[in-house]
Design an enzyme around this catalytic site. Structure first.
Site, short mmCIF file in Angstrom:
data_model
loop_
_atom_site.label_atom_id
_atom_site.label_comp_id
_atom_site.label_asym_id
_atom_site.label_seq_id
_atom_site.Cartn_x
_atom_site.Cartn_y
_atom_site.Cartn_z
N GLU A 2 0.82 -1.22 0.00
CA GLU A 2 0.00 0.00 0.00
C GLU A 2 0.85 1.27 0.00
O GLU A 2 0.55 2.23 -0.71
CB GLU A 2 -0.95 0.01 1.20
CG GLU A 2 -2.12 -0.97 1.09
CD GLU A 2 -1.75 -2.38 1.52
OE1 GLU A 2 -0.61 -2.59 2.01
OE2 GLU A 2 -2.59 -3.29 1.38
N HIS A 47 -11.13 -3.89 9.22
CA HIS A 47 -11.66 -3.75 7.85
C HIS A 47 -12.99 -2.99 7.85
O HIS A 47 -13.80 -3.19 6.96
CB HIS A 47 -11.88 -5.12 7.21
CG HIS A 47 -10.62 -5.89 6.93
ND1 HIS A 47 -9.89 -6.48 7.92
CD2 HIS A 47 -9.97 -6.15 5.77
CE1 HIS A 47 -8.84 -7.09 7.38
NE2 HIS A 47 -8.87 -6.90 6.08
#
Lengths: 342, 332
Positions: free
Chosen positions: B64, B133
């Site tokens: 990321e 998440h």
């Protein structure tokens, strides 16, 4: 790059790479710029001591051959990302010292209009996408610039300079991996000056050579003596050729040394006076290059003296330019946060 | 003739916007984890890789930080990347590039460059994905000058705001609530944009202003429908953009209704509700207030896995109804 003619080249057949590849004029220009970097940083340091420059700065004195050698085969359209120790890279890529001084003095005529200072010095027109205050911050950005080059088919090569400290950042590993997977035209240049601030590579890094890490990303890992201009330039030349041919990235480890401390707050308690003295007296990159130029007949003492005095003049003029330039108005503090839209 | 309007899901609207952006401008490309043949974790990119190829729909490694940095570098040098984070939570891995680089590059270089990158963040709870998440981190990025942060609440806005983001010269962060992806709504064909700096009055009312973001806009509208039957007339302002915030629309609404409630899914404290409340307290609308401002936000906990606990962690329609009744009847 237009270099030495055939006849001249033959007569230099046994000399190191740069003396075969480049003209006497080009090599003298390199010496000029190495002095320009050295004197620029000395001038900046002195101005800091006198209180003309605030903040801090990270000097690359002792690393001039590395900056010049890497940039030697680059064209003006090629791009670099640089580091907090980035004054040399900026000059090597073609920046004018007067606008660099102006930036350090916080003036509107500076490259960043006084908003960036030493740590964000950039010269986008000459392909320097900027120094960076974050260790390893520029490495993925260089990969992105190389992706642009590949997608837009511009043929540009991108060099990412970083220090030994950055090779333990996640960004380094992520960026090298992506550049290799996508075969991008980027060259990773680790200027290993032995210390990430105060922590030596021996204490911070599991591999002996940072170039060894290239194996993990299936790219060539090349070690050069970063204080010998010709060695650095030769490695860079090969890496640039490889990148332009679409064969992907290279990791070059340029082993060098910074004469000064990490920044202005450094008391040099992690290394000995003897060690510093040894590098300054016996392995100074400018002295080494100057000696070779003289030995191989490219320049004489008079020529060297002329370069030194020209550089001194350019530095003095640059400081005067910076002093005389206007400061930004406080009312403009909010400028450049967003793009001004019509 | 007006463009044909169809019913599309929020995810389909985003996908259509990305396709239009790529058709219009060869500099536009997509990057992200598993956005190619997999179609994206939430099937937002879908089959775009079949239409645009792997050179413009690029699967990244699970990197990321590096991936975001590559997108920043590409934007800095002339491309128009749209970078998808698989979950907004993973922004935490890329904060360096978002906050230190993308947001500040133009400023640090004195306006010599711009970073026209778009980053998309599937956000929010409600899918049973638990604490790592399900977060709503938009206010983190909303705190950073140099970024623009938007939260489209409808398919129409999702398409129009994404196209505005791609056309924008500065970095735009789009937070897309995962539960909205299947929501359907009218979406015109072809190109149109929705401005990035304008809130939208989704329902006019006299008694109370509810400023809501993202999925809370629909919940506020549902609550308003129930409250209407009780004689409480709610105005629902969809903030749409949290930076730069459209203050005037909120101020004007509060001056009209004299009551303010902020409803958002992110953790209540130090968030969007605090900002909107403080902004009203500092404005001429303060004198119009007939009651204290109310904030309904997420609980001060990570998002739990158990579905009942998960629901209890964020404001639901009954919570909004109940709080609105109290506010209008002067219980608080």
């Amino acid at each position: 790059m237009a270099g030495a003619s055939k006849a001249v080249a033959d007569s230099r057949a046994n000399l190191p790479f740069v003396y075969r590849q480049y003209s006497a004029e080009q090599l003298k220009q390199v010496l000029y710029k190495m002095y320009l970097i050295r004197r620029f940083e000395e001038g900046a340091e002195e101005s800091y001591t006198r209180g003309l420059i605030h903040g801090t700065m990270h000097l690359s004195i002792g690393q001039e051959a590395s900056a010049m050698g890497i940039c030697m085969p680059l064209g003006e359209d090629d791009q670099i990302t640089s580091t907090h120790r980035g004054h040399g890279h900026c000059i090597a890529k073609g920046a004018e010292v007067k606008r660099m001084f102006a930036e350090f003095f916080g003036k509107t005529t500076g490259y960043c209009k006084g908003r960036g200072g030493s740590m964000h010095i950039a010269d986008v027109a000459k392909g320097n996408l900027g120094a960076n205050g974050i260790v390893g911050g520029g490495i993925p950005i260089a990969v992105g610039a190389a992706l642009s080059s590949k997608m837009m088919k511009t043929g540009k090569v991108v060099v990412s300079f970083f220090g030994d400290g950055a090779n333990n950042e996640g960004a380094f590993h992520e960026a090298l991996n992506m550049a290799a997977v996508w075969k991008l035209p980027v060259i990773f240049v680790c200027e290993n000056n032995g210390y990430g601030m105060s922590t030596s590579t021996a204490r911070s890094t599991a591999v002996k050579n940072i170039a060894d890490r290239a194996a993990a990303y299936s790219m060539p890992g090349v070690i050069v003596n970063g204080n010998i201009f010709s060695e650095v330039a030769e490695a860079s030349y090969k890496a640039v050729e490889r990148a332009r041919a679409g064969e992907g990235p290279t990791l070059i480890e340029s082993k060098t040394y910074r004469h000064r401390g990490h920044s202005k707050s450094d008391r040099n308690r992690y290394r000995t006076k003897e060690e510093i003295e040894d590098w300054m007296s016996n392995r100074d990159p400018i002295t080494l290059f100057e000696n070779e130029l003289r030995e191989f007949g490219f320049i004489d003492d008079k020529g060297i003296e002329a370069i030194r005095s020209e550089v001194a003049q350019e530095i003095a003029d640059g400081i005067e330019f910076a002093k005389a330039s206007p400061s930004p108005d406080v009312s403009e503090t909010g400028n450049y946060v967003y793009t001004e839209q019509a | 003739m007006d463009a044909m309007v169809r019913e599309l899901s929020y995810a389909q609207a985003i996908q259509e916007a990305m396709a239009i952006a790529m058709d219009m401008d060869e500099r536009v490309f997509l990057m992200g984890e598993d956005i190619g043949v997999y179609g994206g974790a939430f099937q937002v990119t879908g089959d775009l890789v079949e239409r645009y190829g792997t050179e413009r729909v690029i699967d990244t490694p699970i990197s990321e930080l590096g991936g975001a940095g590559v997108a920043v570098g590409a934007a800095l040098t002339g491309m128009r990347p749209i970078f998808e984070f698989q979950f907004s939570d993973f922004a935490t891995l890329a904060m360096e590039q978002i906050v230190n680089q993308a947001a500040k590059m133009r400023f640090m270089l004195g306006g010599e460059v711009s970073v026209p990158v778009v980053m998309r963040f599937p956000a929010g709870s409600g899918t049973g994905a638990a604490a790592q998440h399900s977060q709503s981190l938009e206010a983190w990025l909303g705190h950073v000058p140099g970024l623009k942060v938007i939260q489209p609440a409808t398919p129409y806005d999702a398409k129009g705001m994404l196209l505005a983001a791609v056309a924008d010269p500065d970095p735009v962060m789009i937070f897309e609530h995962k539960l909205l992806y299947k929501m359907k709504g009218p979406v015109p064909e072809g190109y149109y944009t929705v401005p990035i700096d304008k809130a939208d009055i989704r329902r006019e009312g006299r008694d109370l202003t509810i400023v809501a973001t993202s999925i809370m806009v629909q919940k506020a509208l549902d609550a308003a429908a129930t409250l209407e039957a009780e004689g409480i007339d709610v105005e629902v302002v969809d903030l749409r953009t949290i930076r730069p915030m459209d203050k005037q629309t909120v101020i004007d609404s509060v001056k009209k209704t004299s009551r303010l409630m902020c409803v958002y899914e992110a953790v209540k404290t130090l968030g969007i509700g605090a900002e909107v409340s403080a902004m009203i307290a500092e404005s001429e609308a303060f004198d119009y207030l007939d009651a204290p401002i109310v904030r309904l936000g997420g609980a001060e906990t990570p998002i739990p896995y158990n579905p009942e606990l998960e629901k209890a962690t964020v404001p639901q329609v009954p919570d909004i109804i109940s709080a609105a009744r109290d506010l209008v009847k002067g219980v608080r």
